[in-house]
Design a protein around this motif. Structure first.
Motif, PDB file in Angstrom:
ATOM      1  N   GLU A   1       0.859  -1.178   0.000  1.00 56.98           N
ATOM      2  CA  GLU A   1       0.000   0.000   0.000  1.00 56.98           C
ATOM      3  C   GLU A   1       0.896   1.229   0.000  1.00 56.98           C
ATOM      4  O   GLU A   1       2.084   1.137   0.333  1.00 56.98           O
ATOM      5  N   LEU A   2       0.355   2.370  -0.383  1.00 55.75           N
ATOM      6  CA  LEU A   2       1.136   3.595  -0.337  1.00 55.75           C
ATOM      7  C   LEU A   2       1.505   3.919   1.106  1.00 55.75           C
ATOM      8  O   LEU A   2       0.668   3.835   2.007  1.00 55.75           O
ATOM      9  N   PHE A   3       2.780   4.276   1.308  1.00 56.12           N
ATOM     10  CA  PHE A   3       3.305   4.653   2.620  1.00 56.12           C
ATOM     11  C   PHE A   3       3.035   3.575   3.672  1.00 56.12           C
ATOM     12  O   PHE A   3       2.706   3.868   4.813  1.00 56.12           O
ATOM     13  N   ARG A   4       3.184   2.329   3.249  1.00 51.59           N
ATOM     14  CA  ARG A   4       3.010   1.221   4.185  1.00 51.59           C
ATOM     15  C   ARG A   4       4.011   1.350   5.332  1.00 51.59           C
ATOM     16  O   ARG A   4       5.192   1.648   5.106  1.00 51.59           O
ATOM     17  N   ASP A   5       3.571   1.129   6.554  1.00 52.76           N
ATOM     18  CA  ASP A   5       4.378   1.359   7.749  1.00 52.76           C
ATOM     19  C   ASP A   5       4.815   2.821   7.794  1.00 52.76           C
ATOM     20  O   ASP A   5       5.983   3.153   7.542  1.00 52.76           O
TER      21      ASP A   5
ATOM     22  N   LYS B   1      -4.404   8.159   4.918  1.00 58.80           N
ATOM     23  CA  LYS B   1      -4.044   8.095   6.337  1.00 58.80           C
ATOM     24  C   LYS B   1      -2.559   7.807   6.505  1.00 58.80           C
ATOM     25  O   LYS B   1      -1.871   8.448   7.318  1.00 58.80           O
ATOM     26  N   ASN B   2      -2.050   6.842   5.752  1.00 59.96           N
ATOM     27  CA  ASN B   2      -0.628   6.504   5.826  1.00 59.96           C
ATOM     28  C   ASN B   2       0.239   7.705   5.467  1.00 59.96           C
ATOM     29  O   ASN B   2       1.256   7.976   6.121  1.00 59.96           O
ATOM     30  N   HIS B   3      -0.156   8.410   4.415  1.00 57.36           N
ATOM     31  CA  HIS B   3       0.605   9.579   3.962  1.00 57.36           C
ATOM     32  C   HIS B   3       0.672  10.633   5.061  1.00 57.36           C
ATOM     33  O   HIS B   3       1.730  11.216   5.330  1.00 57.36           O
ATOM     34  N   GLN B   4      -0.434  10.882   5.705  1.00 50.97           N
ATOM     35  CA  GLN B   4      -0.467  11.865   6.786  1.00 50.97           C
ATOM     36  C   GLN B   4       0.424  11.450   7.948  1.00 50.97           C
ATOM     37  O   GLN B   4       1.197  12.247   8.475  1.00 50.97           O
ATOM     38  N   LEU B   5       0.344  10.169   8.327  1.00 54.86           N
ATOM     39  CA  LEU B   5       1.148   9.668   9.438  1.00 54.86           C
ATOM     40  C   LEU B   5       2.646   9.640   9.109  1.00 54.86           C
ATOM     41  O   LEU B   5       3.483   9.656  10.011  1.00 54.86           O
ATOM     42  N   SER B   6       2.961   9.593   7.828  1.00 54.58           N
ATOM     43  CA  SER B   6       4.366   9.556   7.412  1.00 54.58           C
ATOM     44  C   SER B   6       5.012  10.939   7.430  1.00 54.58           C
ATOM     45  O   SER B   6       6.193  11.071   7.113  1.00 54.58           O
ATOM     46  N   GLY B   7       4.223  11.949   7.775  1.00 57.00           N
ATOM     47  CA  GLY B   7       4.747  13.312   7.782  1.00 57.00           C
ATOM     48  C   GLY B   7       4.517  14.046   6.488  1.00 57.00           C
ATOM     49  O   GLY B   7       5.231  15.013   6.180  1.00 57.00           O
ATOM     50  N   GLY B   8       3.535  13.622   5.721  1.00 58.94           N
ATOM     51  CA  GLY B   8       3.239  14.265   4.442  1.00 58.94           C
ATOM     52  C   GLY B   8       3.042  15.763   4.570  1.00 58.94           C
ATOM     53  O   GLY B   8       2.396  16.229   5.506  1.00 58.94           O
ATOM     54  N   LYS B   9       3.588  16.487   3.628  1.00 61.83           N
ATOM     55  CA  LYS B   9       3.563  17.949   3.673  1.00 61.83           C
ATOM     56  C   LYS B   9       2.520  18.550   2.735  1.00 61.83           C
ATOM     57  O   LYS B   9       2.511  19.756   2.511  1.00 61.83           O
ATOM     58  N   SER B  10       1.684  17.716   2.176  1.00 62.06           N
ATOM     59  CA  SER B  10       0.642  18.185   1.265  1.00 62.06           C
ATOM     60  C   SER B  10      -0.517  17.204   1.367  1.00 62.06           C
ATOM     61  O   SER B  10      -0.494  16.283   2.182  1.00 62.06           O
ATOM     62  N   SER B  11      -1.514  17.391   0.542  1.00 61.97           N
ATOM     63  CA  SER B  11      -2.631  16.448   0.495  1.00 61.97           C
ATOM     64  C   SER B  11      -2.340  15.390  -0.556  1.00 61.97           C
ATOM     65  O   SER B  11      -1.885  15.707  -1.666  1.00 61.97           O
ATOM     66  N   LEU B  12      -2.613  14.145  -0.225  1.00 65.60           N
ATOM     67  CA  LEU B  12      -2.379  13.080  -1.200  1.00 65.60           C
ATOM     68  C   LEU B  12      -3.200  13.305  -2.458  1.00 65.60           C
ATOM     69  O   LEU B  12      -2.783  12.926  -3.558  1.00 65.60           O
TER      70      LEU B  12
END
Length: 277
Positions: A77-81, A161-172
């Motif tokens: 999945e995207l940004f898994r873990d 959700k994964n993207h946000q938890l990974s420290g994403g700096k924008s919206s997926l």
């Protein structure tokens, strides 16, 4: 002879037949994992025995192509873990900024989720224009799907959700368009991505890279093949380059453990030593 013992003989003969007929080598894969996948394939194809499957696969290339999807299946999945990607973003990226150009290798990329995760992260960190990402796999159909960059829309909430938890700096959502029940990722993400066939079982180094991601692939290999694969990735890495493995994988007990330091062992990020000859 017990039925399980007969099936084990059939399984080894099938893998040998596939190698001799199609040059795909699964003989070093974990037998327990391969057996589960073959059992699923037998049900799907409505074939009663492994021996019968072998007979049909040897004579029908289309069936082998379908079987390949079972033998190489990787659930991702995207940004898994997400913690892995957050740690990469916060601790590895500062090192990578010191290079004028970068090359990444995602080994066993499957349908491309890990590749697009890295591409998005690098864009957010301003490194995408100087980075080439190689996504490799042995399954040609998986590579086609990865090249297309199209995922079921119902997977997007988890990806987001994964993207946000990974420290994403924008919206997926900045990186895909939703249409016809699918999410189509921005073609601009693929400008510096090359998807290509490569086997950790039989192929060798094809480029010098600064980061190798090989997550949740080694768990399907036996110990000997794990050593072989890690050796290939070690040879590909520049000095002080980085290696990322899956949460259930480790360099311990391999012949290459001494070539690395534990950079962030809690998320299986390792750094190749800089004093190797």
């Amino acid at each position: 002879m017990m039925a399980d013992a007969i099936e084990d003989i059939e399984l080894h003969l099938l893998l040998e037949a596939i190698y001799r007929r199609y040059y795909f080598d699964f003989r070093g894969y974990s037998m327990a994992s391969i057996k589960r996948r073959i059992t699923q394939a037998l049900v799907r194809f409505e074939i009663p025995t492994i021996s019968r499957l072998q007979d049909m696969v040897l004579r029908d290339e289309r069936l082998f192509t379908e079987l390949l999807s079972y033998l190489t299946v990787q659930v991702s999945e995207l940004f898994r873990d997400p913690l892995y990607f957050r740690t990469f973003r916060e601790q590895v990226v500062p090192h990578l900024r010191t290079y004028p150009s970068l090359k990444f290798w995602v080994a066993g990329c499957g349908d491309g989720e890990e590749v697009y995760s890295l591409a998005i992260l690098l864009r957010e960190e301003g490194l995408d224009d100087r980075t080439m990402i190689y996504g490799t796999d042995v399954n040609p159909r998986a590579l086609e799907r990865a090249e297309a960059g199209v995922y079921d829309l119902d997977r997007i909430p988890l990806f987001t959700k994964n993207h946000q938890l990974s420290g994403g700096k924008s919206s997926l959502s900045d990186y895909y368009l939703a249409k016809y029940g699918a999410a189509v990722f921005d073609k601009s993400l693929r400008q510096n991505i090359v998807f290509s066939d490569h086997s950790l079982v039989s192929d060798h180094v094809f480029a010098e890279v600064h980061f190798v991601s090989c997550r949740n692939v080694l768990i399907y290999f036996d110990r000997e093949l794990q050593d072989r694969a890690i050796g290939v990735m070690t040879d590909a890495l520049v000095r002080r380059g980085f290696l990322g493995l899956g949460s259930k994988e480790t360099l311990k007990f391999t012949h290459h453990a001494d070539a690395y330091t534990d950079f962030a062992s809690e998320v299986r990020l390792y750094q190749k030593k800089g004093d190797l000859v």
